[in-house]
Design a protein around this motif. Sequence first.
Motif, PDB file in Angstrom:
ATOM      1  N   VAL A 164      -6.313   5.470   2.500  1.00 42.95           N
ATOM      2  CA  VAL A 164      -5.331   6.273   1.746  1.00 42.95           C
ATOM      3  C   VAL A 164      -5.893   6.445   0.346  1.00 42.95           C
ATOM      4  O   VAL A 164      -6.376   5.218  -0.218  1.00 42.95           O
ATOM      5  CB  VAL A 164      -4.099   5.862   1.494  1.00 42.95           C
ATOM      6  CG1 VAL A 164      -3.138   6.764   0.932  1.00 42.95           C
ATOM      7  CG2 VAL A 164      -3.372   5.659   3.181  1.00 42.95           C
ATOM      8  N   VAL A 165      -5.847   7.541  -0.373  1.00 44.42           N
ATOM      9  CA  VAL A 165      -6.239   7.812  -1.799  1.00 44.42           C
ATOM     10  C   VAL A 165      -5.241   8.703  -2.067  1.00 44.42           C
ATOM     11  O   VAL A 165      -4.941   9.819  -1.830  1.00 44.42           O
ATOM     12  CB  VAL A 165      -7.773   8.291  -1.794  1.00 44.42           C
ATOM     13  CG1 VAL A 165      -8.034   8.462  -3.383  1.00 44.42           C
ATOM     14  CG2 VAL A 165      -8.902   7.613  -1.318  1.00 44.42           C
TER      15      VAL A 165
ATOM     16  N   GLN B 286     -14.397  -7.502   6.071  1.00 43.33           N
ATOM     17  CA  GLN B 286     -13.489  -8.064   7.252  1.00 43.33           C
ATOM     18  C   GLN B 286     -12.192  -7.737   6.816  1.00 43.33           C
ATOM     19  O   GLN B 286     -11.382  -7.945   8.024  1.00 43.33           O
ATOM     20  CB  GLN B 286     -13.921  -9.399   7.401  1.00 43.33           C
ATOM     21  CG  GLN B 286     -15.442  -9.771   8.047  1.00 43.33           C
ATOM     22  CD  GLN B 286     -15.828  -8.972   9.310  1.00 43.33           C
ATOM     23  OE1 GLN B 286     -15.055  -8.986  10.294  1.00 43.33           O
ATOM     24  NE2 GLN B 286     -17.101  -8.381   9.112  1.00 43.33           N
ATOM     25  N   GLY B 287     -11.886  -7.489   5.693  1.00 43.29           N
ATOM     26  CA  GLY B 287     -10.315  -7.466   5.360  1.00 43.29           C
ATOM     27  C   GLY B 287     -10.124  -6.210   4.510  1.00 43.29           C
ATOM     28  O   GLY B 287      -9.082  -6.346   4.013  1.00 43.29           O
ATOM     29  N   GLY B 288     -11.039  -5.380   4.555  1.00 42.27           N
ATOM     30  CA  GLY B 288     -10.576  -4.365   3.535  1.00 42.27           C
ATOM     31  C   GLY B 288     -10.572  -4.398   2.199  1.00 42.27           C
ATOM     32  O   GLY B 288     -10.920  -5.607   1.476  1.00 42.27           O
ATOM     33  N   ALA B 289     -10.291  -3.358   1.504  1.00 46.65           N
ATOM     34  CA  ALA B 289     -10.056  -3.378   0.019  1.00 46.65           C
ATOM     35  C   ALA B 289      -8.958  -2.479  -0.335  1.00 46.65           C
ATOM     36  O   ALA B 289      -8.634  -1.466   0.175  1.00 46.65           O
ATOM     37  CB  ALA B 289     -11.252  -2.947  -0.522  1.00 46.65           C
ATOM     38  N   GLU B 290      -8.052  -2.891  -1.507  1.00 50.38           N
ATOM     39  CA  GLU B 290      -7.128  -2.136  -2.133  1.00 50.38           C
ATOM     40  C   GLU B 290      -7.270  -2.115  -3.636  1.00 50.38           C
ATOM     41  O   GLU B 290      -7.527  -3.061  -4.113  1.00 50.38           O
ATOM     42  CB  GLU B 290      -5.698  -2.645  -1.822  1.00 50.38           C
ATOM     43  CG  GLU B 290      -4.762  -1.773  -2.081  1.00 50.38           C
ATOM     44  CD  GLU B 290      -3.187  -2.606  -1.745  1.00 50.38           C
ATOM     45  OE1 GLU B 290      -2.071  -2.134  -2.183  1.00 50.38           O
ATOM     46  OE2 GLU B 290      -3.301  -3.250  -0.779  1.00 50.38           O
ATOM     47  N   ILE B 291      -7.121  -0.749  -4.163  1.00 51.81           N
ATOM     48  CA  ILE B 291      -7.750  -0.517  -5.652  1.00 51.81           C
ATOM     49  C   ILE B 291      -6.391  -0.048  -6.326  1.00 51.81           C
ATOM     50  O   ILE B 291      -6.053   0.979  -5.933  1.00 51.81           O
ATOM     51  CB  ILE B 291      -8.869   0.022  -5.468  1.00 51.81           C
ATOM     52  CG1 ILE B 291     -10.101  -0.742  -4.984  1.00 51.81           C
ATOM     53  CG2 ILE B 291      -9.163   0.476  -7.063  1.00 51.81           C
ATOM     54  CD1 ILE B 291     -11.366  -0.057  -4.597  1.00 51.81           C
ATOM     55  N   PHE B 292      -6.161  -0.099  -7.427  1.00 54.24           N
ATOM     56  CA  PHE B 292      -5.440   0.390  -8.343  1.00 54.24           C
ATOM     57  C   PHE B 292      -6.185   0.634  -9.600  1.00 54.24           C
ATOM     58  O   PHE B 292      -6.445  -0.261 -10.251  1.00 54.24           O
ATOM     59  CB  PHE B 292      -4.175  -0.391  -8.790  1.00 54.24           C
ATOM     60  CG  PHE B 292      -3.177   0.736  -9.384  1.00 54.24           C
ATOM     61  CD1 PHE B 292      -2.320   1.466  -8.889  1.00 54.24           C
ATOM     62  CD2 PHE B 292      -3.134   0.576 -10.819  1.00 54.24           C
ATOM     63  CE1 PHE B 292      -1.548   2.393  -9.633  1.00 54.24           C
ATOM     64  CE2 PHE B 292      -2.338   1.546 -11.677  1.00 54.24           C
ATOM     65  CZ  PHE B 292      -1.412   2.419 -10.903  1.00 54.24           C
TER      66      PHE B 292
ATOM     67  N   LEU C 161      -8.701   0.983   1.645  1.00 53.27           N
ATOM     68  CA  LEU C 161      -9.975   1.207   2.156  1.00 53.27           C
ATOM     69  C   LEU C 161      -9.980   0.012   3.145  1.00 53.27           C
ATOM     70  O   LEU C 161     -10.702  -0.795   3.123  1.00 53.27           O
ATOM     71  CB  LEU C 161     -11.370   1.154   1.394  1.00 53.27           C
ATOM     72  CG  LEU C 161     -11.023   2.113   0.075  1.00 53.27           C
ATOM     73  CD1 LEU C 161     -12.369   1.919  -0.879  1.00 53.27           C
ATOM     74  CD2 LEU C 161     -10.967   3.561   0.372  1.00 53.27           C
ATOM     75  N   PRO C 162      -9.560   0.168   4.426  1.00 50.50           N
ATOM     76  CA  PRO C 162      -9.682  -0.749   5.558  1.00 50.50           C
ATOM     77  C   PRO C 162     -10.852  -0.895   5.860  1.00 50.50           C
ATOM     78  O   PRO C 162     -11.306  -2.190   6.345  1.00 50.50           O
ATOM     79  CB  PRO C 162      -8.595  -0.309   6.765  1.00 50.50           C
ATOM     80  CG  PRO C 162      -7.831   0.609   6.047  1.00 50.50           C
ATOM     81  CD  PRO C 162      -8.754   1.276   5.055  1.00 50.50           C
TER      82      PRO C 162
END
Length: 231
Positions: A14-15, A172-178, A199-200
């Motif tokens: 998702v973005v 292995q565990g994705g990333a989430e960004i703000f 970003l899974p």
Amino acid sequence: MNHLKLHSDLTQAVVINTQTLPWLPSPAAGVMRRLLHRDGDEVAVATSLVRYAPDSKFDRHTHDRGEEFFVLEGEFADEYGRYPAGCAVRNPWGSSHAPFTDGGCIIFVKLRQLQAEDQQRRVIDTRAAAWEPGPAAGIELMPLGGFGSEQTSLVKLAPSAGLLCRDHQGCQGGAEIFVISGELQHEQRHCGPGNWLRLPDCHQHQPLSSAQGCTFWLKTGHLPPTSRARP
């Protein structure tokens, strides 16, 4: 609020430019929310922006599966302290508080997404904490907490620097960004302040980069793998 599923499939990328989202009322007067991710009713697994009007408050409540938040504007407070813009807080499972603000504030908050074994409360004023060298030239990191594979940090990219999420325990565990300041380039998108990215399967993505430099909140190692198409 009825049971809501919003971007609740954690295998889906998702973005979102959060500045385009409406502010929705919460149960507390003067407290509004922009919903980014939610699975549940008023007690939910959730990622949100929360805006407190001056002199507003929320009733005492318990975080039965933990809470972490980052203060974006103003000053947030509870009976344990005051948290100006730039403060990052992690409250473990079973913690409770009665938050309020005097002058108003906006926070980025994640609810019910910490691990039960992580029982350490953390408060970090990122305005005063030290930056550490990152995995490549032009990248600085500021650890904010984590447990096991799940880690949260601030990341500062110098102009023209690039970061592969797998260099920071992604893959292995994705990333989430703000995005907090500057502009982050994600593939063909230019993401300014207030953009939220999940970003899974970040091992399939191009490096994150910034022509002008940027600072962003980053969480890695907490998402399931996926083979779905990217947005």
